[in-house]
Design an enzyme around this catalytic site. Structure first.
Site, short mmCIF file in Angstrom:
data_model
loop_
_atom_site.label_atom_id
_atom_site.label_comp_id
_atom_site.label_asym_id
_atom_site.label_seq_id
_atom_site.Cartn_x
_atom_site.Cartn_y
_atom_site.Cartn_z
N SER A 38 0.83 -1.21 0.00
CA SER A 38 0.00 0.00 0.00
C SER A 38 0.86 1.26 0.00
CB SER A 38 -0.96 0.01 1.20
OG SER A 38 -0.25 -0.04 2.41
N HIS A 41 1.66 1.76 -3.65
CA HIS A 41 0.49 2.31 -4.35
C HIS A 41 0.27 3.77 -3.96
CE1 HIS A 41 -0.91 -1.28 -6.33
NE2 HIS A 41 -0.93 -1.97 -5.20
#
Length: 380
Positions: A38, A41
């Protein structure tokens, strides 16, 4: 203190003020921090995630324009207490903590908000009530994996997986490998994993997968599993055949027999499929190819809009579930599963870098073939 910041997608080492613990907070001297998918991202897609977070009631998720210290997977030692603390542990005690920090009346996500700097730094603040002592002797490399492994434990719980279920893990990046570890820790006897990367397939084997295949071979293999139903004709036919056989016995309440068989798990039951990729098209591929009556747990975080065919899911009676985060009990359980050796996540750790190596580690993980989890030692 030294820390790694991200701003408009650029990572750089910066000198920042030493954080001062507020009420109920503890300052940790960071021992290890993990680079999460994450984080990769959010570096480039933070705005899209922030928009969704705002819609569900969290307006402070980082945006590309912010300067943020990432890092929500970490372990460290007690360095200082803020006012109002119970001072439960001695200075130097290793801790892990839920990556949540109170900021006035708001709750901030540590490492994913400009209001709660994360652990890509020499020091990080945590809530005393959200911290837990690391069991004596546990390697910091493994303690730092508590958070991502807790995500995996929650995903397995969301799947209601029993030992007799066939589990399928699609994608063998860090979260897929963590799910593998948690499935085997739960005693699931048959776990199939798939990934395009040969290096990650090797890691999946090291994490306990019973069968590891290229995605092109996956669904043919799953279709061969005992009890897998791959056509409506087969599903309906089995029901009619069962009624035919049972109704040959006079006065036998066939409906009660079938209900009993369902309770005992003797009727058709699909596998539990864990989507651990998080790119557009993967959910639709699973919906299209998974056997009837499968449970699909979406763990991968896709940052872009995606589509699948609901009519296909309806016709196959698929359960589609989404998994996010964990609860505090799952976090603690995970820490102790690692500490007592029930879960051995050592295969996940493929490198350790200092703060100066973080930018390079991001590039490596972006095209990873053999890497899973790269940890940061801020003092290296």
């Amino acid at each position: 203190m030294r820390a790694v910041t991200v701003h408009e997608g650029a990572l750089e080492v910066a000198e920042l003020p030493l954080p001062q613990p507020g009420r109920g907070q503890v300052r940790l001297r960071v021992t290890r921090a993990g680079i999460c998918g994450s984080d990769l991202h959010a570096r480039h897609h933070a705005d899209a995630t922030a928009d969704v977070a705002a819609e569900v009631g969290y307006p402070d998720f980082m945006r590309r324009e912010h300067t943020v210290v990432l890092g929500h997977e970490f372990t460290g030692t007690v360095d200082a207490y803020g006012p109002g603390c119970h001072e439960r542990w001695e200075i130097g005690q290793p801790l892990v903590a839920l990556p949540l920090l109170k900021d006035g009346d708001a709750i901030q996500m540590t490492g994913l908000s400009p209001h709660a700097p994360g652990a890509y730094a020499e020091y990080v603040l945590v809530a005393e009530d959200a911290a837990m002592p690391v069991p004596e002797g546990l390697d910091p490399d493994l303690a730092a994996l508590t958070e991502p492994l807790a995500v995996a434990r929650h995903a397995v719980n969301r799947g209601d997986v029993s030992k007799r279920d066939v589990a399928v893990v699609v994608g063998c990046g860090p979260i897929g490998l963590a799910v593998l570890l948690m499935l085997k820790a739960a005693g699931v006897r048959r776990v199939i994993a798939s990934d395009y990367s040969s290096g990650r397939r090797e890691l999946a084997t090291a994490c306990g997968a019973d069968t590891v295949v290229d995605p092109g071979q996956l669904w043919d293999l799953v279709a061969e599993e005992k009890g897998a139903v791959t056509s409506a004709t087969t599903l309906f036919g089995e029901g009619l055949d069962a009624m035919h056989q049972l109704r040959r016995v006079p006065r036998l309440p066939w409906w009660s027999v079938i209900r009993a068989a369902q309770r005992l798990g003797l009727t058709p039951r699909g596998p539990v499929v864990f989507e651990c990729v998080g790119v557009p098209g993967v959910i639709d591929d699973i919906v299209t190819h998974a056997p009837f009556l499968s449970r699909v747990v979406v763990v991968g975080v896709c940052m872009e809009p995606d589509t699948f065919r609901p009519t296909m899911a309806v016709n196959k009676e698929l359960d589609l579930r989404f998994s996010f985060c964990y609860d505090p009990v799952e976090f603690r359980e995970t820490l102790h599963l690692v500490a007592d050796g029930t879960v051995d996540p050592r295969p996940l750790v493929t490198d350790v870098v200092g703060l100066d190596g973080v930018a390079g580690a991001f590039e490596t993980l972006g095209a990873a073939d053999r890497h899973a989890k790269i940890l940061i030692d801020p003092w290296a």
